[in-house]
Design a protein around this motif. Structure first.
Motif, PDB file in Angstrom:
ATOM      1  N   GLU A 118      68.875  -6.748  13.241  1.00  0.00           N
ATOM      2  CA  GLU A 118      67.827  -5.952  13.605  1.00  0.00           C
ATOM      3  C   GLU A 118      67.035  -6.397  14.850  1.00  0.00           C
ATOM      4  N   VAL A 119      66.942  -7.738  15.180  1.00  0.00           N
ATOM      5  CA  VAL A 119      66.221  -8.301  16.429  1.00  0.00           C
ATOM      6  C   VAL A 119      67.149  -9.543  16.935  1.00  0.00           C
ATOM      7  N   ARG A 148      76.737  -3.569  24.286  1.00  0.00           N
ATOM      8  CA  ARG A 148      77.203  -3.481  22.796  1.00  0.00           C
ATOM      9  C   ARG A 148      76.249  -2.724  22.186  1.00  0.00           C
ATOM     10  N   SER A 149      75.020  -2.999  21.981  1.00  0.00           N
ATOM     11  CA  SER A 149      74.122  -2.496  20.996  1.00  0.00           C
ATOM     12  C   SER A 149      72.724  -2.205  21.604  1.00  0.00           C
ATOM     13  N   GLU A 150      71.951  -1.484  20.817  1.00  0.00           N
ATOM     14  CA  GLU A 150      70.502  -1.041  21.132  1.00  0.00           C
ATOM     15  C   GLU A 150      69.889  -1.811  20.456  1.00  0.00           C
ATOM     16  N   VAL A 151      70.165  -2.924  19.703  1.00  0.00           N
ATOM     17  CA  VAL A 151      69.138  -3.845  19.163  1.00  0.00           C
ATOM     18  C   VAL A 151      68.049  -4.301  19.769  1.00  0.00           C
ATOM     19  N   PRO A 152      66.766  -4.283  19.424  1.00  0.00           N
ATOM     20  CA  PRO A 152      65.798  -5.002  20.174  1.00  0.00           C
ATOM     21  C   PRO A 152      65.926  -6.521  20.662  1.00  0.00           C
ATOM     22  N   ILE A 153      65.878  -6.715  21.788  1.00  0.00           N
ATOM     23  CA  ILE A 153      65.737  -8.192  22.234  1.00  0.00           C
ATOM     24  C   ILE A 153      64.770  -8.730  22.917  1.00  0.00           C
ATOM     25  N   VAL A 154      64.400  -9.853  22.180  1.00  0.00           N
ATOM     26  CA  VAL A 154      62.995 -10.250  22.590  1.00  0.00           C
ATOM     27  C   VAL A 154      63.570 -11.990  23.436  1.00  0.00           C
ATOM     28  N   ILE A 155      63.177 -11.852  24.716  1.00  0.00           N
ATOM     29  CA  ILE A 155      63.575 -13.303  25.358  1.00  0.00           C
ATOM     30  C   ILE A 155      62.477 -14.297  25.237  1.00  0.00           C
ATOM     31  N   VAL A 156      62.998 -15.165  24.587  1.00  0.00           N
ATOM     32  CA  VAL A 156      61.838 -16.502  24.339  1.00  0.00           C
ATOM     33  C   VAL A 156      62.516 -17.766  25.243  1.00  0.00           C
ATOM     34  N   THR A 157      61.631 -17.998  26.439  1.00  0.00           N
ATOM     35  CA  THR A 157      62.172 -19.060  27.101  1.00  0.00           C
ATOM     36  C   THR A 157      61.022 -19.768  27.662  1.00  0.00           C
ATOM     37  N   ALA A 158      61.442 -21.006  28.356  1.00  0.00           N
ATOM     38  CA  ALA A 158      60.381 -21.783  28.965  1.00  0.00           C
ATOM     39  C   ALA A 158      60.147 -21.143  30.602  1.00  0.00           C
ATOM     40  N   ARG A 159      61.190 -20.290  30.928  1.00  0.00           N
ATOM     41  CA  ARG A 159      61.056 -19.670  32.560  1.00  0.00           C
ATOM     42  C   ARG A 159      59.946 -18.753  32.293  1.00  0.00           C
ATOM     43  N   ASN A 160      58.852 -19.173  33.111  1.00  0.00           N
ATOM     44  CA  ASN A 160      57.884 -18.330  33.392  1.00  0.00           C
ATOM     45  C   ASN A 160      57.470 -17.595  34.379  1.00  0.00           C
TER      46      ASN A 160
END
Length: 222
Positions: free
Chosen positions: A45-46, A68-80
């Motif tokens: 789901e996420v 492949r999917s419309e699943v919600p994607i949250v990028i969590v990264t140190a790149r700012n």
């Protein structure tokens, strides 16, 4: 809710999994891109996606997941860097969180993207008709139908149309669109908003769907 955590740092992943478990969420973890694609399923789901993976760049993986999917994607990264935010959003991400982050804020963002992916509207608000019925916006089916044919919109593109549809005849400020679609007040999303609006207009073809109101934002045509 089943959350796929794509993170190669064992310590970071373990802490995040523990917090999400205490918050009532089920998690699975992939330490690389290949494993993430194998674990991605209909019950995901996420996706929480780190960009620094050992076998693939996270932006490329984001594109492959979105393909492949419309699943919600949250990028969590140190790149700012702003450029990384823009690349991530253009690749199909729904939100972008920079490390180090507050886990409660991350949880709020997870809740926000899942709410947007499962919109529930009263039947009285289900449809908006424009231009003498030649354009129909179905907020429940998440479709835009022009001259009796549905046009293919991404989730973010439809979210923009849906926000405008909730304010018929009103010029919606760009800041409000960014806040409601991306759940942030960060002004750096302005360019991404313009890119998405441009894509909507191209897909609508000859039929004018979104008007620009100079100095303010956008409104639905008709």
């Amino acid at each position: 809710m089943r959350i796929l955590i794509v993170e190669d740092d064992e310590r970071v992943a373990a802490a995040l999994e523990a917090f999400l478990a205490r918050s009532g969420y089920a998690t699975v973890r992939a330490a690389d891109g290949a494993s993430a694609l194998e674990m991605l399923g209909a019950d995901t789901e996420v996706v929480l996606l780190d960009l620094g993976l050992p076998d693939v760049d996270g932006i490329d993986l984001c594109r492959r997941i979105r393909g492949r999917s419309e699943v919600p994607i949250v990028i969590v990264t140190a790149r700012n860097q702003v450029t990384e935010r823009i690349r991530g959003l253009r690749a199909g991400a729904d939100d972008f969180v920079v490390k180090p982050y507050d886990v409660h804020e991350l949880l709020a963002r997870i809740e926000a993207v899942t709410r947007r992916s499962r919109p529930v509207r009263p039947e009285s608000e289900a449809r908006v008709l424009l231009q003498d019925g030649e354009v129909e916006i179905d907020l429940i089916a998440r479709q835009v139908i022009i001259d009796r044919e549905a046009i293919e919109l991404t989730r973010k593109e439809f979210d923009i149309v849906a926000v405008l549809a909730r304010y018929p005849g009103v010029a919606v400020p760009k800041e409000r669109l960014i806040r409601e679609v991306w759940n942030t007040d960060w002004r750096g999303f302005g360019h991404s908003l313009e890119v998405h609006v441009g894509a909507i207009r191209r897909k609508a073809g000859q039929r004018s769907l979104i008007e620009t109101v100079r100095g303010v934002g956008y409104r639905l045509a008709g």
